[in-house]
Design a protein around this motif. Sequence first.
Motif, PDB file in Angstrom:
ATOM      1  N   ASP A  23       0.861  -1.176   0.000  1.00  0.00           N
ATOM      2  CA  ASP A  23       0.000   0.000   0.000  1.00  0.00           C
ATOM      3  C   ASP A  23       0.902   1.233   0.000  1.00  0.00           C
ATOM      4  N   GLY A  24       0.994   1.923  -1.145  1.00  0.00           N
ATOM      5  CA  GLY A  24       1.908   3.053  -1.208  1.00  0.00           C
ATOM      6  C   GLY A  24       1.792   3.824  -2.497  1.00  0.00           C
ATOM      7  N   ASP A  25       2.871   4.535  -2.817  1.00  0.00           N
ATOM      8  CA  ASP A  25       2.937   5.383  -3.996  1.00  0.00           C
ATOM      9  C   ASP A  25       3.668   4.630  -5.103  1.00  0.00           C
ATOM     10  N   PRO A  26       3.015   4.331  -6.231  1.00  0.00           N
ATOM     11  CA  PRO A  26       3.679   3.541  -7.282  1.00  0.00           C
ATOM     12  C   PRO A  26       4.888   4.239  -7.886  1.00  0.00           C
ATOM     13  N   VAL A  27       4.851   5.560  -8.011  1.00  0.00           N
ATOM     14  CA  VAL A  27       5.987   6.286  -8.591  1.00  0.00           C
ATOM     15  C   VAL A  27       7.205   6.194  -7.685  1.00  0.00           C
ATOM     16  N   LEU A  28       6.993   6.421  -6.384  1.00  0.00           N
ATOM     17  CA  LEU A  28       8.115   6.343  -5.448  1.00  0.00           C
ATOM     18  C   LEU A  28       8.654   4.922  -5.357  1.00  0.00           C
ATOM     19  N   LEU A  29       7.774   3.927  -5.369  1.00  0.00           N
ATOM     20  CA  LEU A  29       8.229   2.536  -5.312  1.00  0.00           C
ATOM     21  C   LEU A  29       9.027   2.177  -6.562  1.00  0.00           C
TER      22      LEU A  29
ATOM     23  N   ALA B  83       9.096   6.357   4.090  1.00  0.00           N
ATOM     24  CA  ALA B  83       7.794   6.948   3.778  1.00  0.00           C
ATOM     25  C   ALA B  83       6.705   5.890   3.722  1.00  0.00           C
ATOM     26  N   HIS B  84       7.078   4.639   3.452  1.00  0.00           N
ATOM     27  CA  HIS B  84       6.123   3.527   3.427  1.00  0.00           C
ATOM     28  C   HIS B  84       6.160   2.725   4.724  1.00  0.00           C
ATOM     29  N   GLN B  85       6.657   3.338   5.825  1.00  0.00           N
ATOM     30  CA  GLN B  85       6.788   2.677   7.124  1.00  0.00           C
ATOM     31  C   GLN B  85       7.657   1.430   7.042  1.00  0.00           C
ATOM     32  N   GLY B  86       8.644   1.469   6.183  1.00  0.00           N
ATOM     33  CA  GLY B  86       9.571   0.358   6.051  1.00  0.00           C
ATOM     34  C   GLY B  86      10.975   0.766   6.453  1.00  0.00           C
ATOM     35  N   SER B  87      11.950  -0.024   6.042  1.00  0.00           N
ATOM     36  CA  SER B  87      13.342   0.255   6.397  1.00  0.00           C
ATOM     37  C   SER B  87      14.250  -0.300   5.315  1.00  0.00           C
ATOM     38  N   ALA B  88      15.467   0.210   5.284  1.00  0.00           N
ATOM     39  CA  ALA B  88      16.483  -0.252   4.334  1.00  0.00           C
ATOM     40  C   ALA B  88      17.806  -0.399   5.069  1.00  0.00           C
ATOM     41  N   LYS B  89      18.497  -1.481   4.781  1.00  0.00           N
ATOM     42  CA  LYS B  89      19.807  -1.720   5.374  1.00  0.00           C
ATOM     43  C   LYS B  89      20.693  -2.414   4.360  1.00  0.00           C
ATOM     44  N   ALA B  90      21.992  -2.394   4.608  1.00  0.00           N
ATOM     45  CA  ALA B  90      22.936  -2.980   3.660  1.00  0.00           C
ATOM     46  C   ALA B  90      24.073  -3.636   4.425  1.00  0.00           C
ATOM     47  N   ARG B  91      24.737  -4.540   3.755  1.00  0.00           N
ATOM     48  CA  ARG B  91      25.918  -5.211   4.299  1.00  0.00           C
ATOM     49  C   ARG B  91      26.805  -5.639   3.135  1.00  0.00           C
TER      50      ARG B  91
ATOM     51  N   GLY C 265      32.413  -9.833  -2.599  1.00  0.00           N
ATOM     52  CA  GLY C 265      32.539  -8.508  -3.194  1.00  0.00           C
ATOM     53  C   GLY C 265      31.188  -7.962  -3.604  1.00  0.00           C
ATOM     54  N   GLY C 266      31.027  -6.683  -3.492  1.00  0.00           N
ATOM     55  CA  GLY C 266      29.751  -6.066  -3.810  1.00  0.00           C
ATOM     56  C   GLY C 266      28.964  -5.755  -2.542  1.00  0.00           C
ATOM     57  N   LEU C 267      27.666  -5.558  -2.740  1.00  0.00           N
ATOM     58  CA  LEU C 267      26.825  -5.090  -1.641  1.00  0.00           C
ATOM     59  C   LEU C 267      25.498  -5.846  -1.657  1.00  0.00           C
ATOM     60  N   VAL C 268      24.974  -6.086  -0.464  1.00  0.00           N
ATOM     61  CA  VAL C 268      23.649  -6.684  -0.299  1.00  0.00           C
ATOM     62  C   VAL C 268      22.753  -5.635   0.348  1.00  0.00           C
ATOM     63  N   VAL C 269      21.714  -5.222  -0.352  1.00  0.00           N
ATOM     64  CA  VAL C 269      20.781  -4.215   0.166  1.00  0.00           C
ATOM     65  C   VAL C 269      19.439  -4.901   0.418  1.00  0.00           C
ATOM     66  N   GLN C 270      18.921  -4.744   1.631  1.00  0.00           N
ATOM     67  CA  GLN C 270      17.652  -5.354   2.021  1.00  0.00           C
ATOM     68  C   GLN C 270      16.654  -4.252   2.359  1.00  0.00           C
ATOM     69  N   VAL C 271      15.505  -4.291   1.697  1.00  0.00           N
ATOM     70  CA  VAL C 271      14.449  -3.302   1.906  1.00  0.00           C
ATOM     71  C   VAL C 271      13.219  -4.031   2.423  1.00  0.00           C
ATOM     72  N   ASN C 272      12.762  -3.619   3.581  1.00  0.00           N
ATOM     73  CA  ASN C 272      11.575  -4.220   4.185  1.00  0.00           C
ATOM     74  C   ASN C 272      10.406  -3.256   4.027  1.00  0.00           C
ATOM     75  N   LEU C 273       9.396  -3.673   3.285  1.00  0.00           N
ATOM     76  CA  LEU C 273       8.193  -2.875   3.071  1.00  0.00           C
ATOM     77  C   LEU C 273       6.994  -3.640   3.610  1.00  0.00           C
ATOM     78  N   PRO C 274       6.132  -2.994   4.398  1.00  0.00           N
ATOM     79  CA  PRO C 274       4.968  -3.695   4.958  1.00  0.00           C
ATOM     80  C   PRO C 274       4.072  -4.252   3.860  1.00  0.00           C
ATOM     81  N   GLU C 275       3.806  -5.537   3.952  1.00  0.00           N
ATOM     82  CA  GLU C 275       2.943  -6.194   2.975  1.00  0.00           C
ATOM     83  C   GLU C 275       1.503  -6.155   3.467  1.00  0.00           C
ATOM     84  N   THR C 276       0.584  -5.832   2.578  1.00  0.00           N
ATOM     85  CA  THR C 276      -0.820  -5.794   2.958  1.00  0.00           C
ATOM     86  C   THR C 276      -1.363  -7.212   3.069  1.00  0.00           C
ATOM     87  N   GLY C 277      -2.551  -7.350   3.676  1.00  0.00           N
ATOM     88  CA  GLY C 277      -3.160  -8.656   3.835  1.00  0.00           C
ATOM     89  C   GLY C 277      -3.948  -9.117   2.637  1.00  0.00           C
TER      90      GLY C 277
END
Length: 383
Positions: A272-278, A353-361, A366-378
């Motif tokens: 549930d969010g903004d399609p352009v921003l997503l 803005a979507h009540q989620g979070s982003a983190k990386a490791r 080599g390289g980067l792992v980026v994890q984005v957690n976005l609330p999933e609707t029911g």
Amino acid sequence: MTLRTRLTAWYAGVFLIAGIALVGLNYWFLADWVVPAAGVAAAPVGGTAVQRTVPLETMQTLEVSSLPADAVVWSPAAVKSDVMTTVLWQSAIALVVAAIIAVWLGWVVAGRVLAPLHSITSTAHRLEAERLDQRIELDGPPDELKELADTFDGMLDRLASSFDSQKRFVANASHELRTPLAVQRTLIEVALGAPDASDDIRRLGAHLLDTNERSEKLIDGLLLLARSDRGLATRELVWLDEVIDDEIESCEALAAEKKVTFAVRTRRYLVDGDPVLLAHLVGNLLRNALLYNKPGGTVSVELDRELTVTNTGPTVPAQAVPGLFEPFRRLRDRTGTAGSGLGLSIVQSVARAHQGSAKARPNGGGGLVVQVNLPETGVRQPS
């Protein structure tokens, strides 16, 4: 040890000190007590009540037969000692019981007194630079805690106003800069299209067009960052897996240029969010993974409980990862790329803005792992 525990301990300690002092004072007063009757007392052997007191001057006429068969005779000193011992033990027992009650009452009272501080702490934990709408609004008498809560609310009002002013300034400045950049691009293209343009002018024009394009991308990134920082004005249901498919298709030309392949594994995921921003969030993740990759590398995209994008680029130091989410922060070996340093900043801002979070490791190879957690609707797609 928590503050509530310390306050309870202090309260119980002061109560015990005062109680011991009171018992000692009573015992000292009792030690100066003089038995009024200068005689002896008679009481049953198994009893505690004195049945009869006989003055000393009549002791020589007291007959044993006149006393009960189970009577004993106490002297005044014995009566005083017995009374003092009884008072001491009863006072000690009463003090222990009262101390237990005092500890319980101290715990309850300390909890009520510290409740406003817990409210202040929980409000502070919920605060972020993008979410300064939380307030304590403490009700109660105008005491020190009420003054602290009001001061905290006032500070939040000033901070929120300052952040809003800063965001408006960035958005307005970015918007105002787009017009002269568009005019400059048009003038450069007209100059390059002139039939009498020399080779030097064409080389200079190509360089200026490239610089102009970088500036426009930077301005667009700042506008997008300012928009996502302000939160979502409207929401709608968006299938995130479809957004990923669309963005991968739009990045195919860049992937072919960089000789990088995609490995995609997704499932149906409704947000549930903004399609352009997503779309910008996913697009920035994919383009970053492509730009900072190596020839023949891969970009892995997984969507299950969260969105995970992994690339096989150069080694990223673990201590440098948190700084990559700050605007214009890049590793030294990344400064030669076409990026503006806003990619992961935009990802994090859109996720929040979507009540989620982003983190990386860092990725192990080599390289980067980026994890984005976005609330999933029911809501689920019908099978």
